[in-house]
Scaffold this active site. Sequence first.
Site, short mmCIF file in Angstrom:
data_model
loop_
_atom_site.label_atom_id
_atom_site.label_comp_id
_atom_site.label_asym_id
_atom_site.label_seq_id
_atom_site.Cartn_x
_atom_site.Cartn_y
_atom_site.Cartn_z
CG HIS A 1 -7.18 13.90 -11.05
ND1 HIS A 1 -8.80 14.11 -11.14
CD2 HIS A 1 -8.16 12.48 -10.70
CE1 HIS A 1 -9.52 13.21 -11.30
NE2 HIS A 1 -8.81 11.81 -11.32
CG LEU B 1 -2.01 -4.29 -3.04
CD1 LEU B 1 -2.33 -2.80 -1.95
CD2 LEU B 1 -3.00 -4.99 -2.54
NE ARG B 2 -6.95 1.10 -7.35
CZ ARG B 2 -7.13 1.86 -7.72
NH1 ARG B 2 -8.48 3.22 -8.37
NH2 ARG B 2 -9.18 0.62 -7.37
CD GLU B 3 -1.31 2.17 1.13
OE1 GLU B 3 -0.75 2.96 2.09
OE2 GLU B 3 0.33 1.46 1.12
CE LYS C 1 9.00 1.14 -2.21
NZ LYS C 1 9.21 -0.24 -2.94
CG ASP D 1 5.83 -8.48 9.95
OD1 ASP D 1 5.56 -8.63 9.04
OD2 ASP D 1 6.46 -8.02 11.08
CD GLU E 1 -0.58 -7.09 -5.13
OE1 GLU E 1 -1.28 -8.16 -5.34
OE2 GLU E 1 -1.51 -6.59 -6.13
CE LYS F 1 -3.90 5.54 -2.17
NZ LYS F 1 -4.22 4.40 -3.59
CB CYS G 1 4.46 2.76 -4.97
SG CYS G 1 4.41 0.98 -3.79
P1 NAD Z 1 5.47 -3.10 4.92
O1 NAD Z 1 6.47 -2.46 5.76
O2 NAD Z 1 3.39 -2.36 5.33
O3 NAD Z 1 5.68 -5.06 5.57
C1 NAD Z 1 6.37 -5.39 5.43
C2 NAD Z 1 6.92 -6.21 6.65
O4 NAD Z 1 7.24 -7.36 6.43
C3 NAD Z 1 6.57 -6.05 8.09
O5 NAD Z 1 6.24 -6.04 8.46
C4 NAD Z 1 7.96 -6.18 8.11
O6 NAD Z 1 7.89 -6.86 9.51
C5 NAD Z 1 7.93 -7.58 7.66
N1 NAD Z 1 9.53 -8.36 7.34
C6 NAD Z 1 10.09 -8.18 7.63
N2 NAD Z 1 11.17 -8.97 7.00
C7 NAD Z 1 11.10 -10.02 7.69
C8 NAD Z 1 11.30 -11.04 7.74
N3 NAD Z 1 12.65 -11.84 7.28
N4 NAD Z 1 10.58 -11.99 7.75
C9 NAD Z 1 8.96 -12.43 7.97
N5 NAD Z 1 8.38 -10.41 8.19
C10 NAD Z 1 9.67 -9.78 7.90
O7 NAD Z 1 5.68 -3.14 3.53
P2 NAD Z 1 4.57 -2.96 2.06
O8 NAD Z 1 3.63 -1.98 2.05
O9 NAD Z 1 4.01 -4.36 1.96
O10 NAD Z 1 5.30 -3.91 1.27
C11 NAD Z 1 5.98 -4.64 0.85
C12 NAD Z 1 6.18 -4.50 -0.81
O11 NAD Z 1 5.04 -4.43 -1.70
C13 NAD Z 1 7.09 -3.67 -1.39
O12 NAD Z 1 8.48 -4.89 -1.63
C14 NAD Z 1 6.65 -2.74 -1.96
O13 NAD Z 1 7.55 -1.73 -2.74
C15 NAD Z 1 4.95 -3.12 -2.21
N6 NAD Z 1 4.12 -2.61 -2.57
C16 NAD Z 1 3.43 -2.21 -1.74
C17 NAD Z 1 2.11 -1.73 -2.39
C18 NAD Z 1 1.59 -0.58 -1.36
O14 NAD Z 1 0.55 0.05 -1.79
N7 NAD Z 1 1.98 -0.66 -0.22
C19 NAD Z 1 0.93 -2.05 -3.87
C20 NAD Z 1 2.12 -2.61 -4.29
C21 NAD Z 1 3.73 -3.44 -4.04
#
Ligand code: NAD
Length: 435
Positions: A254, A153-155, A266, A30, A151, A325, A263
């Site tokens: 619900h 997964l659900r938070e 956006k 990261d 992906e 949630k 998610c």
């Molecule tokens: P997040 O914002 O929690 O994490 C993204 C991370 O990427 C950040 O920590 C950021 O610092 C890092 N980052 C950005 N550019 C980088 C680079 N060049 N090198 C290294 N690190 C870098 O995002 P998230 O919630 O984990 O979501 C990530 C993706 O997964 C999104 O496209 C989202 O739509 C998708 N997604 C999210 C979920 C969810 O429940 N959060 C579920 C399914 C899919």
Amino acid sequence: MRITMIGTGYVGLVSGACFADFGHDVICVDKDAAKIDALHAGIMPIYEPGLKELVATNVKGGRLSFTTDLTEGVAGADAVFIAVGTPSRRGDGHADLTYVYAATREIAAALTKPAVVITKSTVPVGTGDEVERIIREVAPDAKAWVVSNPEFLREGAAIEDFKRPDRVVVGTEDPEATAIMEAVYRPLYLNRSALMFTGRRTAELIKYAANAFLATKITFINEIADLCEVVGADVKDVSRGIGLDNRIGSKFLHAGPGYGGSCFPKDTLALLKTAEDHEVPVRIVEAVVQVNDSRKRAMGRKVLRAMGEGDHRGKRVGVLGLTFKPDTDDMRDAPSLALIQALQDAGVSVRAYDPEGVEQAAKMLTGVEFVADAYAAAADADALVIVTEWNAFRALDLQRIAGAMQAPVLVDLRNIYHRRDVEAAGLHYHGIGRG
Ligand code: NAD
């Protein structure tokens, strides 16, 4: 198998820790040095049940490590996952792919051996083609297969979802990439999870179609709830009555304050933009986005109405739950944000409690007093609103709540209480869709 995860957020960290738990050698990268420093110290940058223990076990086992150095992280990898954010682009609602493409450039320059480069981030149709083009441009001699693996997964249930998924969608038609992806997911295979291979563009679209469909289901029942309120029906029974039909299913039925989170908002918007670009209207999703947007602020008006007629300036509302949630600290697009803004616009002050979300919420809300528990939120309030259905709110001492309030009004935006129990405690009850 050596796996590199680029982006160590909700998805990257959970996926990385789970892959390590499968026995792979995983390095999570990261850019955010504070995040990586915290992880080195055993502190989780997010709240997710079971994550701290899973990370600790795999770090101790030597299978999971963290770095800010992408070049070091990518060297020697068999599979490089891109799990960076794809937020809505300011101004037009398209998915902002800046982070994905920037990461791709860095990965391309850092590849030391043939590898699959996988978009795990949610990305619009065609993004894989551009990722492939960038890799060829930056590193013409590198051997890399670009695969889509969205992906689901659900938070709040992320580890369970990752380890026991309904399905894993893999978008590639290349036999070598297929073999590597099968090896990456082999431990799941043993659990007979459905590993579904399809074309890359199809895999990209599956993710948006899935989220848009779930958002539609929620929005549908929310509108039915509004109708229930007017005609004197109970939406909980309507949900049960239709959800028991296998063709419909009971999940995501619900009624509540509208969907939020990192998610659905956006991704529905990005799907609209993709459809617009290809001149294929997706009117159902358009309606879902509009209805949901207006619903969040309408919840503020619902709370004001519950307090009675007239001017509410100077009154106070207690808010229970801020995150979008339960079991997460994620505040992105949480319905609480629009609701609280609507209350503040009406001159009402807000006292709020959330079991895990206060640190994130404090960055997004102004003028809110955060308190230590539900009873402190209820103290002297003219109404108490349940916005997020944390377990901690399911068995409150309602008599104590009623006794602490200025006016005994409970607005239950998640329908977790029975009217008769609330009224027996001396509170006026306002649920969703319970006419
Ligand atoms: P997040 O914002 O929690 O994490 C993204 C991370 O990427 C950040 O920590 C950021 O610092 C890092 N980052 C950005 N550019 C980088 C680079 N060049 N090198 C290294 N690190 C870098 O995002 P998230 O919630 O984990 O979501 C990530 C993706 O997964 C999104 O496209 C989202 O739509 C998708 N997604 C999210 C979920 C969810 O429940 N959060 C579920 C399914 C899919």
